[in-house]
Design a protein around this motif. Structure first.
Motif, PDB file in Angstrom:
ATOM      1  N   GLY A  81       0.679  -1.123   0.185  1.00  0.00           N
ATOM      2  CA  GLY A  81       0.267  -0.031  -0.012  1.00  0.00           C
ATOM      3  C   GLY A  81       1.093   1.369  -0.340  1.00  0.00           C
ATOM      4  N   GLU A  82      -0.058   2.212  -0.218  1.00  0.00           N
ATOM      5  CA  GLU A  82       1.081   3.723  -0.335  1.00  0.00           C
ATOM      6  C   GLU A  82       0.264   4.367   1.448  1.00  0.00           C
ATOM      7  OE1 GLU A  82       0.852   7.463  -2.678  1.00  0.00           O
ATOM      8  OE2 GLU A  82      -0.417   6.042  -3.669  1.00  0.00           O
ATOM      9  N   LEU A  83       1.773   5.272   1.691  1.00  0.00           N
ATOM     10  CA  LEU A  83       1.560   6.207   2.960  1.00  0.00           C
ATOM     11  C   LEU A  83       0.819   7.777   2.650  1.00  0.00           C
ATOM     12  CD1 LEU A  83       1.876   6.700   5.848  1.00  0.00           C
ATOM     13  CD2 LEU A  83       3.423   7.575   5.559  1.00  0.00           C
ATOM     14  N   LEU A  84      -0.296   7.498   2.229  1.00  0.00           N
ATOM     15  CA  LEU A  84      -1.724   8.921   2.462  1.00  0.00           C
ATOM     16  C   LEU A  84      -1.337  10.035   2.569  1.00  0.00           C
ATOM     17  CD1 LEU A  84      -4.437   7.116   1.753  1.00  0.00           C
ATOM     18  CD2 LEU A  84      -2.641   7.863  -0.092  1.00  0.00           C
ATOM     19  N   GLU A  85      -1.315   9.628   4.796  1.00  0.00           N
ATOM     20  CA  GLU A  85      -1.079  11.084   5.950  1.00  0.00           C
ATOM     21  C   GLU A  85      -0.066  10.633   6.560  1.00  0.00           C
ATOM     22  OE1 GLU A  85      -4.956  12.864   7.262  1.00  0.00           O
ATOM     23  OE2 GLU A  85      -5.764  12.223   5.436  1.00  0.00           O
ATOM     24  N   SER A  86       0.557  11.343   7.579  1.00  0.00           N
ATOM     25  CA  SER A  86       0.891  10.591   8.209  1.00  0.00           C
ATOM     26  C   SER A  86       1.397  11.953   9.265  1.00  0.00           C
ATOM     27  CB  SER A  86       2.814  10.153   8.273  1.00  0.00           C
ATOM     28  OG  SER A  86       3.625  10.011   9.414  1.00  0.00           O
ATOM     29  N   ALA A  87       0.964  11.927  10.944  1.00  0.00           N
ATOM     30  CA  ALA A  87       0.794  12.665  12.352  1.00  0.00           C
ATOM     31  C   ALA A  87       2.258  12.232  13.108  1.00  0.00           C
ATOM     32  CB  ALA A  87       0.299  13.348  12.109  1.00  0.00           C
ATOM     33  N   PRO A  88       2.905  12.262  13.124  1.00  0.00           N
ATOM     34  CA  PRO A  88       3.806  11.107  14.310  1.00  0.00           C
ATOM     35  C   PRO A  88       3.261  11.740  15.942  1.00  0.00           C
ATOM     36  CG  PRO A  88       5.177  11.300  12.514  1.00  0.00           C
ATOM     37  CD  PRO A  88       3.734  11.898  12.631  1.00  0.00           C
ATOM     38  N   HIS A 109       0.031  10.666  16.117  1.00  0.00           N
ATOM     39  CA  HIS A 109      -0.649   9.883  16.776  1.00  0.00           C
ATOM     40  C   HIS A 109      -1.861   9.632  16.053  1.00  0.00           C
ATOM     41  CE1 HIS A 109      -0.778  12.071  21.052  1.00  0.00           C
ATOM     42  NE2 HIS A 109       0.053  12.927  20.138  1.00  0.00           N
ATOM     43  N   ARG A 110      -1.297   9.668  14.434  1.00  0.00           N
ATOM     44  CA  ARG A 110      -1.920   9.011  13.170  1.00  0.00           C
ATOM     45  C   ARG A 110      -1.508   9.298  12.000  1.00  0.00           C
ATOM     46  NH1 ARG A 110      -7.000   9.600  10.965  1.00  0.00           N
ATOM     47  NH2 ARG A 110      -7.317  10.751   8.988  1.00  0.00           N
ATOM     48  N   GLU A 111      -1.763   8.013  11.406  1.00  0.00           N
ATOM     49  CA  GLU A 111      -1.314   7.996   9.994  1.00  0.00           C
ATOM     50  C   GLU A 111      -2.652   7.330   9.049  1.00  0.00           C
ATOM     51  OE1 GLU A 111       2.118   5.228   9.731  1.00  0.00           O
ATOM     52  OE2 GLU A 111       0.829   3.854   9.725  1.00  0.00           O
ATOM     53  N   VAL A 112      -2.572   7.221   7.299  1.00  0.00           N
ATOM     54  CA  VAL A 112      -3.208   6.700   7.186  1.00  0.00           C
ATOM     55  C   VAL A 112      -2.630   6.170   5.461  1.00  0.00           C
ATOM     56  CG1 VAL A 112      -5.136   7.864   5.191  1.00  0.00           C
ATOM     57  CG2 VAL A 112      -5.509   8.614   7.121  1.00  0.00           C
ATOM     58  N   THR A 113      -2.938   4.812   5.192  1.00  0.00           N
ATOM     59  CA  THR A 113      -2.602   4.270   4.340  1.00  0.00           C
ATOM     60  C   THR A 113      -3.617   3.013   3.465  1.00  0.00           C
ATOM     61  OG1 THR A 113      -2.201   1.686   5.336  1.00  0.00           O
ATOM     62  CG2 THR A 113      -0.770   3.259   5.822  1.00  0.00           C
ATOM     63  N   THR A 114      -3.417   2.941   2.322  1.00  0.00           N
ATOM     64  CA  THR A 114      -3.825   2.134   1.003  1.00  0.00           C
ATOM     65  C   THR A 114      -3.551   0.805   1.493  1.00  0.00           C
ATOM     66  OG1 THR A 114      -2.266   2.256  -0.166  1.00  0.00           O
ATOM     67  CG2 THR A 114      -4.515   4.082   0.061  1.00  0.00           C
ATOM     68  N   GLU A 115      -4.331  -0.290   1.041  1.00  0.00           N
ATOM     69  CA  GLU A 115      -3.534  -1.627   1.578  1.00  0.00           C
ATOM     70  C   GLU A 115      -4.470  -2.841   0.808  1.00  0.00           C
ATOM     71  OE1 GLU A 115      -3.113  -3.570   5.665  1.00  0.00           O
ATOM     72  OE2 GLU A 115      -5.114  -4.608   5.439  1.00  0.00           O
ATOM     73  N   SER A 116      -3.738  -2.903   0.036  1.00  0.00           N
ATOM     74  CA  SER A 116      -4.035  -4.421  -1.030  1.00  0.00           C
ATOM     75  C   SER A 116      -3.711  -5.066  -0.583  1.00  0.00           C
ATOM     76  CB  SER A 116      -3.629  -3.885  -2.408  1.00  0.00           C
ATOM     77  OG  SER A 116      -4.976  -2.695  -2.940  1.00  0.00           O
ATOM     78  N   MET A 117      -4.326  -6.692  -0.641  1.00  0.00           N
ATOM     79  CA  MET A 117      -3.560  -7.826  -1.180  1.00  0.00           C
ATOM     80  C   MET A 117      -2.801  -8.518  -1.661  1.00  0.00           C
ATOM     81  SD  MET A 117      -5.317 -11.598   1.130  1.00  0.00           S
ATOM     82  CE  MET A 117      -4.129 -13.046   1.154  1.00  0.00           C
ATOM     83  N   ILE A 118      -1.532  -8.497  -1.970  1.00  0.00           N
ATOM     84  CA  ILE A 118      -0.577  -9.056  -3.184  1.00  0.00           C
ATOM     85  C   ILE A 118      -1.368 -10.009  -3.920  1.00  0.00           C
ATOM     86  CG2 ILE A 118       1.433 -10.150  -3.879  1.00  0.00           C
ATOM     87  CD1 ILE A 118       2.444  -8.757  -1.052  1.00  0.00           C
ATOM     88  N   GLY A 119      -1.749  -9.885  -5.455  1.00  0.00           N
ATOM     89  CA  GLY A 119      -1.439 -10.028  -5.798  1.00  0.00           C
ATOM     90  C   GLY A 119      -3.442 -10.676  -6.120  1.00  0.00           C
ATOM     91  N   MET A 120      -4.004  -9.652  -5.805  1.00  0.00           N
ATOM     92  CA  MET A 120      -5.573  -9.760  -5.775  1.00  0.00           C
ATOM     93  C   MET A 120      -5.805  -8.755  -6.292  1.00  0.00           C
ATOM     94  SD  MET A 120      -7.140 -12.540  -4.108  1.00  0.00           S
ATOM     95  CE  MET A 120      -8.521 -11.599  -3.777  1.00  0.00           C
ATOM     96  N   GLU A 121      -7.380  -8.330  -7.504  1.00  0.00           N
ATOM     97  CA  GLU A 121      -7.022  -7.309  -8.091  1.00  0.00           C
ATOM     98  C   GLU A 121      -8.730  -6.463  -7.196  1.00  0.00           C
ATOM     99  OE1 GLU A 121      -6.271  -6.356 -10.527  1.00  0.00           O
ATOM    100  OE2 GLU A 121      -4.748  -8.290 -11.263  1.00  0.00           O
ATOM    101  N   GLY A 122      -8.790  -5.193  -7.329  1.00  0.00           N
ATOM    102  CA  GLY A 122      -9.694  -4.803  -6.636  1.00  0.00           C
ATOM    103  C   GLY A 122      -9.174  -3.708  -5.939  1.00  0.00           C
ATOM    104  N   ASP A 123     -10.088  -2.728  -5.671  1.00  0.00           N
ATOM    105  CA  ASP A 123      -9.286  -1.098  -5.292  1.00  0.00           C
ATOM    106  C   ASP A 123      -9.228  -1.664  -3.708  1.00  0.00           C
ATOM    107  OD1 ASP A 123     -10.519   0.160  -7.197  1.00  0.00           O
ATOM    108  OD2 ASP A 123     -12.586   0.115  -6.550  1.00  0.00           O
ATOM    109  N   PRO A 124      -7.909  -0.503  -3.110  1.00  0.00           N
ATOM    110  CA  PRO A 124      -7.601  -0.982  -1.914  1.00  0.00           C
ATOM    111  C   PRO A 124      -8.629  -0.284  -0.585  1.00  0.00           C
ATOM    112  CG  PRO A 124      -6.973   1.354  -2.633  1.00  0.00           C
ATOM    113  CD  PRO A 124      -7.528   0.558  -3.807  1.00  0.00           C
ATOM    114  N   SER A 125      -7.878  -1.338   0.042  1.00  0.00           N
ATOM    115  CA  SER A 125      -8.923  -0.916   1.333  1.00  0.00           C
ATOM    116  C   SER A 125      -8.072   0.345   2.086  1.00  0.00           C
ATOM    117  CB  SER A 125      -8.822  -0.874   2.767  1.00  0.00           C
ATOM    118  OG  SER A 125      -7.355  -1.697   2.833  1.00  0.00           O
ATOM    119  N   ILE A 126      -8.822   1.324   2.663  1.00  0.00           N
ATOM    120  CA  ILE A 126      -8.352   2.711   3.763  1.00  0.00           C
ATOM    121  C   ILE A 126      -8.060   2.752   4.858  1.00  0.00           C
ATOM    122  CG2 ILE A 126      -8.008   5.458   3.608  1.00  0.00           C
ATOM    123  CD1 ILE A 126      -7.623   4.419   0.583  1.00  0.00           C
TER     124      ILE A 126
END
Length: 324
Positions: free
Chosen positions: A246-253, A255-272
């Protein structure tokens, strides 16, 4: 009723609410800092609130919606202007559109919350400042005073319910909407320790393993917003490898961070994934809000035993890393 007085000052454009509680200040503070607790009393009984974000730190934000008896949704937000942990916080409070953006057709206001100890327990003094007399009169006419009394009348039950929010409870999940799930757990460690445990590859290989019998073989971290991460596991001795990227979208050490997440080898939109760490009695409240591409994907993931696997990892984090 915990509310002991409500005073409106039309010259100063303020409304001051004083409420007293038979619990320590720390318990009352936790009720406001923990999204699982505040959503049980922030809305009036007929309009319960659901918090999809709650960052009690200066510069943080909360997003919530109240659900009416007819199923209608009414959104709101807080922008945290100042936070003194355990003592006070000040927010810009406003209404939200359906997409979460501020509703500029409705007034916003500044609210200052002060937590004080008393001989009987604790006191909360809330001072709401309005931008104009018209705003004050508009919100009072909308039932703000009555709604506040009704909402705060629910706090006593939340404060009395120690078991539901104790540090001894395991990892729990709550469905917030068709696509959002919040996973929560109090971890016995400081915010800084828990943040580091999520951002040190060698530490992560010691605890982020799910059920016994698995090892983490790849842990490539994202250091800056825009970077990607990759994590892979396999059974001890080899086999059945799987992983996520996935990709790191936001980071505020820390206290908070936001990432995308996809299972390797699986098609479809990622979760947040939105990770928030909040200091509470007993340690750090970890709240992970996951937004899935659809309700079907949400249900499939939850049915895998994800929450049980997370509990195994968090228990390992406490015993193998933070207790060391």
């Amino acid at each position: 009723m915990p509310v002991t007085s409500i005073e409106k000052d039309l010259d100063a454009l303020t409304m001051t609410i004083v409420a007293d509680f038979p619990v320590p200040v720390s318990r009352l503070w936790n009720a406001y800092a923990d999204p699982r607790q505040i959503e049980k009393f922030w809305g009036p009984p007929e309009y319960p609130a659901t918090f999809t974000r709650h960052d009690v730190v200066a510069g943080g934000r909360s997003d919530y919606f109240m659900t009416g008896p007819d199923g209608s949704s009414h959104g709101g937000y807080w922008e945290f202007l100042d936070v003194v942990e355990g003592e006070s916080f000040t927010v810009r409070d406003g209404f939200s559109n359906d997409d979460g953006t501020p509703n500029t057709d409705m007034p916003s206001m500044e609210m200052a919350f002060a937590f004080e100890g008393t001989s009987q327990g604790s006191r909360l003094v809330t001072v709401t400042s309005f931008g104009s007399l018209e705003q004050l009169e508009q919100l009072i006419a909308m039932g703000m005073e009555e709604g506040t009394r009704e909402a705060m009348g629910q706090i006593d039950d939340v404060l009395a319910d120690l078991a539901s929010f104790a540090a001894s409870r395991g990892t729990e999940s709550q469905i917030l909407s068709e696509t959002k799930v919040r996973v929560s757990r109090v971890i016995r460690g400081t915010v800084e320790q828990v943040w580091r445990a999520h951002h040190d590859a060698e530490l992560m290989k010691r605890w982020l393993l799910g059920p016994d019998g698995w090892v983490m073989v790849t842990c490539d971290l994202a250091d800056a917003v825009g970077d990607t991460f990759r994590q892979e596991w396999e059974r001890a001795g080899g086999g059945d490898r799987f992983g996520f990227t996935g990709e790191l979208l936001e980071s505020a050490p820390p206290h908070r961070e936001v990432t995308t997440e996809s299972m390797i080898g699986m098609e479809g939109d990622p979760s947040i994934n939105e990770l928030t760490l909040t200091s509470v009695d007993g340690g750090t409240l970890l709240a992970l809000v996951i937004t899935y591409p659809s309700s079907e994907v949400r249900d499939i993931v939850l049915a895998t035993g994800m929450v049980d696997g997370m509990e195994s990892s968090y228990a390992r984090l406490e015993s193998a890393v933070l207790a060391a």
